[in-house]
Design a protein around this motif. Structure first.
Motif, PDB file in Angstrom:
ATOM      1  N   ALA A 180      -4.228  -0.095  -5.923  1.00 20.69           N
ATOM      2  CA  ALA A 180      -3.938  -0.045  -4.485  1.00 20.69           C
ATOM      3  C   ALA A 180      -4.906  -0.901  -3.667  1.00 20.69           C
ATOM      4  CB  ALA A 180      -3.985   1.394  -3.998  1.00 20.69           C
TER       5      ALA A 180
ATOM      6  N   THR B  99      -3.892  -3.295  -0.676  1.00 18.92           N
ATOM      7  CA  THR B  99      -2.534  -3.025  -0.190  1.00 18.92           C
ATOM      8  C   THR B  99      -2.606  -2.457   1.230  1.00 18.92           C
ATOM      9  OG1 THR B  99      -2.492  -0.795  -1.123  1.00 18.92           O
ATOM     10  CG2 THR B  99      -1.680  -2.588  -2.529  1.00 18.92           C
ATOM     11  N   THR B 100      -1.461  -2.209   1.825  1.00 16.46           N
ATOM     12  CA  THR B 100      -1.416  -1.637   3.172  1.00 16.46           C
ATOM     13  C   THR B 100      -0.496  -0.414   3.187  1.00 16.46           C
ATOM     14  OG1 THR B 100       0.408  -3.069   3.838  1.00 16.46           O
ATOM     15  CG2 THR B 100      -1.818  -3.887   4.252  1.00 16.46           C
ATOM     16  N   ILE B 101      -0.644   0.380   4.223  1.00 18.68           N
ATOM     17  CA  ILE B 101       0.191   1.556   4.451  1.00 18.68           C
ATOM     18  C   ILE B 101       0.916   1.339   5.774  1.00 18.68           C
ATOM     19  CG2 ILE B 101       0.190   4.040   4.894  1.00 18.68           C
ATOM     20  CD1 ILE B 101      -2.433   4.224   3.370  1.00 18.68           C
TER      21      ILE B 101
ATOM     22  N   SER C 243      -5.475   6.978  -0.454  1.00 14.85           N
ATOM     23  CA  SER C 243      -4.380   6.883   0.520  1.00 14.85           C
ATOM     24  C   SER C 243      -3.454   5.726   0.198  1.00 14.85           C
ATOM     25  CB  SER C 243      -4.944   6.724   1.937  1.00 14.85           C
ATOM     26  OG  SER C 243      -5.540   7.923   2.373  1.00 14.85           O
ATOM     27  N   GLY C 244      -4.036   4.599  -0.184  1.00 17.42           N
ATOM     28  CA  GLY C 244      -3.225   3.431  -0.521  1.00 17.42           C
ATOM     29  C   GLY C 244      -2.317   3.682  -1.708  1.00 17.42           C
TER      30      GLY C 244
ATOM     31  N   GLY D 256       0.366   5.819  -0.348  1.00 18.05           N
ATOM     32  CA  GLY D 256       1.075   5.283   0.811  1.00 18.05           C
ATOM     33  C   GLY D 256       1.063   6.228   1.996  1.00 18.05           C
TER      34      GLY D 256
ATOM     35  N   HIS E 130      -1.487   8.185   5.101  1.00 14.11           N
ATOM     36  CA  HIS E 130      -2.737   8.138   5.861  1.00 14.11           C
ATOM     37  C   HIS E 130      -3.581   9.401   5.640  1.00 14.11           C
ATOM     38  CE1 HIS E 130      -1.665   4.558   8.192  1.00 14.11           C
ATOM     39  NE2 HIS E 130      -0.436   5.031   8.164  1.00 14.11           N
TER      40      HIS E 130
ATOM     41  N   THR F 172      -6.445  -1.671   2.185  1.00 14.77           N
ATOM     42  CA  THR F 172      -7.165  -0.569   1.553  1.00 14.77           C
ATOM     43  C   THR F 172      -8.401  -1.082   0.823  1.00 14.77           C
ATOM     44  OG1 THR F 172      -5.844  -0.727  -0.451  1.00 14.77           O
ATOM     45  CG2 THR F 172      -5.065   0.791   1.224  1.00 14.77           C
TER      46      THR F 172
END
Length: 192
Positions: A13, A16-18, A39-40, A43, A45, A89
């Motif tokens: 992760a 990466t982004t959420i 969290s990443g 997916g 927060h 992340t």
């Protein structure tokens, strides 16, 4: 809640982004520093167990019950949302450079101007200070506004921030909630 991500899933992760939990004209847009690997991988927060964001939201009256991170989209019905200063992340927030934080502050400013929440609540003093060039910023309401959006600085809800207990963290979130409710129907923030 989804299954706990493996170490390999968390490592994958990195970077990466959420997606944001965001809509126009929210009462409060909460803004984290950046997502962690846990969290990443999910997916979601503020997903790491031990993060006190969700308990603080509930204890302060923003949510009618303790939400699981997997229920984050329910915030929109309460007039709340979530974004981050920096989208990518990392294992730790200190992996972010000052340039990334300043660029994130510019991106966040544009996002706030577009979506126009009543309040932007940034959770993380040091990141806020760098992102917005305000070395003296302290927890609480700020003099700064972004368009018509008022800004409130909250302590980082990470379990690593031991200076703030769950009780004092909830009290600070509650100070924001009390201010955010003024002029609004309380049901918008905490429907019964």
């Amino acid at each position: 809640m989804p299954a706990k991500p493996t170490k390999a899933e968390q490592a994958a992760a990195h970077g990466t982004t959420i997606p944001d939990v965001l809509a126009p004209n929210l009462n409060v847009l909460f803004c984290g520093i950046n997502p962690g690997l846990y969290s990443g991988a999910l997916g979601l927060h503020f997903a790491r167990p031990g993060n006190r964001f969700w308990p603080a939201l509930h204890a302060s009256g923003f949510t009618p019950r303790l939400l699981d991170p997997s229920e984050q989209d329910e915030l929109l019905d309460l007039g709340l949302g979530i974004t981050n200063v920096v989208a990518r992340t990392t294992a730790r927030a200190d992996e972010l450079t000052d340039d990334e934080l300043r660029e994130g502050g510019q991106i966040l400013t544009k996002k706030v101007e577009k979506y126009r929440p009543r309040w932007l609540a940034v959770v993380g003093i040091t990141a806020y200070r760098v992102a917005f060039g305000d070395r003296r910023a302290a927890v609480g309401p700020q003099d700064r506004t972004i368009g018509t959006t008022k800004v409130w600085l909250l302590p980082n809800p990470s379990g690593l921030n031991a200076h703030w207990t769950p009780k004092t963290l909830a009290e600070e979130f509650g100070r924001l909630r009390a201010r955010a409710v003024i002029g609004d129907s309380p049901e918008q923030l905490n429907p019964q």
